[in-house]
Design an enzyme around this catalytic site. Structure first.
Site, PDB file in Angstrom:
ATOM      1  N   SER A  47     -44.095   0.339 -17.791  1.00 10.01           N
ATOM      2  CA  SER A  47     -42.760  -0.213 -17.557  1.00 10.01           C
ATOM      3  C   SER A  47     -42.582  -1.690 -17.859  1.00 10.01           C
ATOM      4  O   SER A  47     -41.453  -2.171 -17.918  1.00 10.01           O
ATOM      5  CB  SER A  47     -42.333   0.044 -16.110  1.00 10.01           C
ATOM      6  OG  SER A  47     -41.898   1.371 -15.979  1.00 10.01           O
ATOM      7  N   LYS A  73     -36.585  -8.576 -11.524  1.00 10.49           N
ATOM      8  CA  LYS A  73     -36.295  -7.143 -11.619  1.00 10.49           C
ATOM      9  C   LYS A  73     -35.793  -6.695 -10.240  1.00 10.49           C
ATOM     10  O   LYS A  73     -36.332  -7.136  -9.210  1.00 10.49           O
ATOM     11  CB  LYS A  73     -37.585  -6.394 -11.989  1.00 10.49           C
ATOM     12  CG  LYS A  73     -37.379  -4.894 -12.210  1.00 10.49           C
ATOM     13  CD  LYS A  73     -38.677  -4.215 -12.646  1.00 10.49           C
ATOM     14  CE  LYS A  73     -38.470  -2.727 -12.903  1.00 10.49           C
ATOM     15  NZ  LYS A  73     -39.704  -2.037 -13.324  1.00 10.49           N
ATOM     16  N   SER A  76     -39.368   1.028 -17.383  1.00 14.12           N
ATOM     17  CA  SER A  76     -38.243   0.818 -16.495  1.00 14.12           C
ATOM     18  C   SER A  76     -37.754  -0.625 -16.427  1.00 14.12           C
ATOM     19  O   SER A  76     -36.626  -0.858 -15.999  1.00 14.12           O
ATOM     20  CB  SER A  76     -38.614   1.281 -15.092  1.00 14.12           C
ATOM     21  OG  SER A  76     -39.630   0.451 -14.554  1.00 14.12           O
TER      22      SER A  76
END
Lengths: 483, 480, 95
Positions: free
Chosen positions: A174, A75, A150
């Site tokens: 997330s 990420k 997210s």
């Protein structure tokens, strides 16, 4: 190759069926082929091939870990030395991190091959990946739907078989929410289990990095490499890390599952509820015992979270000031101009909204009414969990109130967007570990089952997920066009 | 000032002491002074994305040491908070400090002013990180930022508003300065900014209970300036009030060149620091065990040592004060006393007199003294056993300062041994009396002062090596 | 609890956050909506409840006082917007 588990890939690499370079090339090709999903912010092709070559050497010399040579992706919230680390923001569009996050360092050490950096909501603030400066990620199951956020890039990339597994971070859901919406497995570990060093902070007392993969077994393998004490992170917990794979064989006879009635109320859509109920029946078949429980303060998780997280983020994001790194406005007239324009031009609307909210909640005259009040509510919520987890082994429920919503559907209404995290946020406030497990489909879109455990019981959660995946195949389903 | 009697000054000081740790409070970067800009600013000090603070154990130990030395409460549980404001020398946009729960609370320190002792309350002392520096040299109309100092540990010591004059404020500041150096927690170097203070100053009509509005004078880095800055600020406030004006609460800067304070408007605006507990750091717990461990390591503190010097060595207040003002000087004195076995008073006089003067002249610290305790003891021993006179001793001391020889070596080499042979002295006395008939006449007619002339002549003739007591005795006899 | 456009501008300045004039209204609306959500909290009695700042009741770990970081200025300043003679440059700081 892209449908194989980590163990299968590792054995293929060892038997010489394929090399890590070949495996890496195959995934790089898939990433290119499915660029329209917009999962990646950066693809680090050359570095990946170099790492794959080294991994092949390591495997040949017998000096390898299960993850050696396995293509993974990070990420873009994790700092990667010498590689652009954007956190999904224009603010860091030019930021080449001068160091590695501890998680990155650990995965590099075991010889995992990083394919690139994954798209995400700007500074991890969002539940749909629509706040990313780099554009929305598309859900492979239905490309006009959001992948969640997210860690939307991570979940979508795994679902689309663009990476074997990926890292994510979870501040209010997330990891779990995008995992649920994309039909993959995700683990939000106990706060302090995975180092936060080098992971760009959104809300420090809630942020936690964790693994995302297709199966619980792959998740366990990735978790093994990510977890552990880090002296560079004051909130990191100095406790031995159990062998997560070894814990995957335990049967579930007598397991007590708590079902909070607050999780099955009005907000939950009927087709999601039906999937969750079916999944729980599956557990009962395996010998688990179900018990209804109540956690009256859960309803306050959203307001408490939207005070605490913005308050922390308002300070965490002050360092983005255009002085030492990152975006700087053209021709600043004076200091104030430098700050307000650099920040004003480079932060997106959701980030600004939260900075404003947090600044307000901490400002003179409002601190007690908002910030302190929210901290007290946080304790009440945490006590609710403590009490419940003294009565049952784990808590189960939905991850999200509905399946993936349409792109653009909720962007106009931030509050409605916030409510999509209603079942995940409380867990971060308490700091507990929780998982999202693929549990079926509603109208062709994946549904996730949430399993919440006591502190540092990741091994138990992974086993609970693994046992379910022995009797179901939801986690192995591929979205159409990505088989 | 004719009006000064009507007004009472109220002063509270916030003293910032840089703690003498090797590394920074939250990072492993060095704290050494004077490095090239930004070469001692690591990722944590620069506030780069993703990095995290970890607290330095030594900084905590030092704060606890200070707290114990001022008999303060040591918080069993203290918390770091973020103080939010934007400034280019503050890389994260917040300073990590302590707000609601400081590590040290409620202590006190006794100061001596004009012969009386006054107890000054210390409200709290808290740990925080220092900021960097803005350099105002012209870079095409821009300022340069050096973040080497960012993250240096500071202990901010906040007094009660209990000082009533600039003089008391200086005495308090000196006392803190002496104490932190005694404890070895701060080098006390004011030029380098290791020890600096903010003064909160207000005035009120004498007899009034309520405090006047205060102004805060920022960043004063010398004792002299503290006194001047406060006196100027007091004058300014009185003049303002007497002319019908009102003191506004504000931050002011002391300009030592113009010798005045002026308003710092730039720091005034939007003073809402939004303190909240730093989520990157956990509460600091201090156990009783940790406290007693540190307590056992505490050195004898200045006030106690001064008292002991007066009693044990029979020193006067002044000498005891000078000697105990620095731990190293006091140690030096005690070594000399022990090694020379001379009278403590003699040792004290020599150390506070010739030695300190020579050190001051050469701008040296006692730890850098060219004459060590052993050598000084050797010299004092020779004064004590009458080998040399006090006057000759000064000469020997000077030679010792310039060489590494012992007193005995110098005395032997230069032939400075005192002459006690009365035959030799008598011959000289006879010669002097014969050569100066007029002075003899004067002396005999009652002018006692002339006696000193004869002593001087004899000593001169004998190059100072005669025992003065012997010379006096013999002259008196001869001149009868 | 609702906010005014002026409140929002004041907060934005405190946060040194430039916001477009045309967006002030929508921020005002959004923030007021969030505050509305928060009124739920005031309905719960929290007297005597200890505020919780961290998920776990742990104490701060202490680091040994050692210099572990070496000069890395060149790398750090390679990503800086404007530097000269090893210094970060900013518009003039007025004391």
């Amino acid at each position: 190759m892209h449908n194989k588990s980590i163990k299968e890939l590792a054995s293929g690499l060892r038997s010489g069926e394929f090399s890590s370079v070949e495996l890496t090339q195959a995934f790089l090709a898939r990433i290119k082929q499915h660029q329209s999903l917009n999962c990646f912010i950066s693809v680090t092709e050359d570095l990946a091939l170099q790492a794959a070559k080294l991994a092949d050497h390591r495997i040949a010399t017998g000096n390898a870990d299960l993850l050696t040579g396995i293509p993974i992706a990070q990420k873009d919230i994790f700092c990667t030395q010498g590689i652009k680390t954007t956190c999904g923001s224009k603010m860091l569009d030019n930021f080449i991190a001068p160091y590695n996050a501890t998680v990155v360092e650990k995965l590099n050490d075991v010889g995992a091959v990083m394919l690139g950096k994954l798209n995400m909501d700007e500074f991890a603030m969002g539940s749909s990946n629509e706040t990313s400066y780099y554009g929305v990620v598309r859900n492979p199951w239905q490309t006009d739907s959001v992948p969640g956020g997210s860690s939307g890039g991570s979940a979508a990339a795994i679902a689309a078989r663009l990476s074997v597994c990926a890292t994510g971070t979870d501040t209010g859901g997330s990891i779990r929410q995008p995992a649920a919406l994309c039909g993959i497995t995700g683990l939000k570990p106990t706060y302090g289990r995975v180092s936060r060093y080098g992971m760009i902070a959104y809300a420090s007392s809630l942020d936690q990095g964790g693994p995302m993969a297709r199966s619980a077994e792959d998740t366990a393998i990735l978790m093994q490499a990510m977890a552990g004490f880090d002296p560079k992170d004051s909130s990191s917990v100095d406790m031995p890390v159990p062998d997560y794979q070894a814990g995957l064989g335990v049967d579930l006879k007598g397991l007590t599952i708590g079902l909070p009635k607050e999780f099955f109320g009005d907000g939950l859509s009927g087709n999601v509820a039906a999937v969750i109920e079916k999944a729980i029946q599956e557990y009962q078949k395996m010998g688990a015992v179900v018990k209804e429980v109540s956690m009256p303060n859960l309803k306050l998780a959203i307001p408490a979270y939207y005070v605490i997280a913005p308050a922390e983020c308002s300070a965490n994001l002050s360092r983005f000031d255009g002085v030492r790194f990152g975006y700087r406005c053209e021709n600043p007239q004076d200091l104030t101009d430098l700050y307000t324009r650099s920040r004003g031009e480079a932060f997106g609307k959701e980030v600004k909204r939260r900075i404003l909210m947090g600044t307000y909640a901490l400002s003179a005259g409002y601190y007690d009414a908002y910030y302190i009040k929210a901290q007290k509510i946080r304790r009440l919520i945490s006590e609710d969990f403590k009490k419940t987890l003294a009565e049952v082994d784990v808590i189960m429920g939905p991850v999200t109130p509905s399946t993936a919503f349409g792109i653009g559907e909720k962007m106009g209404n931030p509050i409605e967007m916030y409510l999509s995290d209603i079942y995940t946020i409380a867990i971060n406030l308490a700091g507990l570990p929780a998982m999202s497990i693929p549990a079926g489909f509603a109208e062709g879109k994946p549904v996730g089952l949430q399993v919440i455990g006591n502190y540092f019981t990741e091994d138990r959660l992974l086993n609970i997920a693994h046992q379910y995946q022995q009797v179901t195949d939801w986690h192995q389903r591929s979205p159409k066009g990505f088989e | 000032m004719e009006t000064s009697q009507e007004w009472e000054t109220v002063i509270g000081l916030e003293i910032h002491t840089q703690l003498a740790t090797k590394s920074k409070i939250f990072s492993g970067a060095a704290t050494a002074y004077g490095a090239e800009p930004n070469t001692q600013a690591c990722a944590v000090d620069l506030g780069l994305p993703g990095v995290l603070p970890v607290l330095n154990e030594q900084a905590v130990t030092m704060a606890v040491k200070f707290g114990l030395a001022i008999e303060a409460e040591i918080a069993p549980y203290s918390v770091f908070a973020r103080k939010n404001y934007f400034y280019p020398d503050l890389p994260k946009g917040y300073q990590i400090s302590q707000f609601e729960l400081p590590i040290v609370g409620n202590g006190h320190l006794d100061i001596d002013v004009d012969g009386t002792t006054k107890r000054i309350g210390i409200t709290r002392a808290h740990l925080e990180e220092d900021a960097g520096k803005s350099l105002h040299e012209n870079f095409h109309g821009m300022s340069g930022i050096d973040l080497n100092r960012a993250g240096t540990p500071l202990l901010e010591i906040v007094s009660e508003p209990e000082m009533r004059s600039a003089k008391e404020a200086v005495a308090y500041m000196r006392k803190i300065h002496e104490l932190v150096r005694y404890l070895g927690i701060c080098d006390g170097n004011m030029q380098e900014g290791s020890f600096r203070c903010d003064a909160n100053v207000s005035v009120r009509p004498l007899g009034q209970q309520q405090f006047g509005t205060r102004a805060e004078i920022k960043n004063i880095n010398s004792f002299k300036f503290v006194e001047k800055a406060i006196n100027h600020e007091v004058e300014r406030q009185i003049e303002l009030i007497e002319n019908g004006g009102k003191v506004v609460q504000e931050t002011r800067l002391y300009d030592s060149v113009k010798d005045e304070t002026r308003s710092m408007r730039s720091k005034e605006e939007a003073n809402d620091y939004r303190y909240f507990p730093d989520p990157d750091l956990l509460p600091v717990f201090i156990s009783e065990e940790f406290k007693s461990q540190i307590k056992a390591q505490l050195p004898e503190l200045p006030n106690a040592r001064k008292q002991r010097f007066r009693e044990q060595y029979q020193l006067d207040d002044e000498n005891a004060g000078i000697l105990t003002a620095s731990r190293q000087l006091a140690d030096y004195f005690e070594f000399v006393v022990n090694e020379s076995a001379c009278e403590a008073k003699l040792c004290a006089n020599w150390i506070t007199g010739d030695l300190v003067a020579a050190l001051n002249k050469a701008d040296l610290d006692i730890t850098e003294s060219p004459v060590n305790t052993q050598r000084l003891a050797g010299l004092l021993l020779r004064i004590n056993d009458n080998t040399i006179s006090g006057k000759i001793a000064k000469q020997v001391f000077e030679l010792m300062w310039q060489s590494s020889s012992t007193a005995d070596e110098i005395i032997a080499e230069k032939g400075l041994k005192q002459i006690t042979d009365s035959g030799a002295i008598e011959t000289i006395i006879d010669k002097i009396i014969a050569d100066n008939p007029d002075q003899v006449e004067q002396y005999l007619s009652g002018k006692d002062k002339v006696f000193a002339f004869f002593v001087g002549q004899v000593m001169k003739e004998m190059q100072g090596k005669a025992n003065p007591a012997e010379v006096n005795k013999m002259l008196k006899a001869k001149l009868k | 609890m609702t906010l005014t456009a002026d409140d929002v501008k004041k907060i934005a300045y405190l946060a040194r956050l430039g916001i477009d004039q045309q967006d002030v209204e929508s921020y005002t609306k959004d923030l007021s909506g969030m505050l509305e959500l928060m009124t739920q909290m005031s309905e719960t009695n929290t007297d005597g409840v200890l505020p919780m700042a961290h998920p776990m009741d742990q104490s701060q770990r202490l680091r040994v006082d050692e210099v572990t970081e070496q000069d890395n200025r060149n790398n750090f300043q390679a990503i800086a917007p404007q530097v000269e003679e090893g210094l970060y440059l900013v518009p003039k700081v007025i004391e």
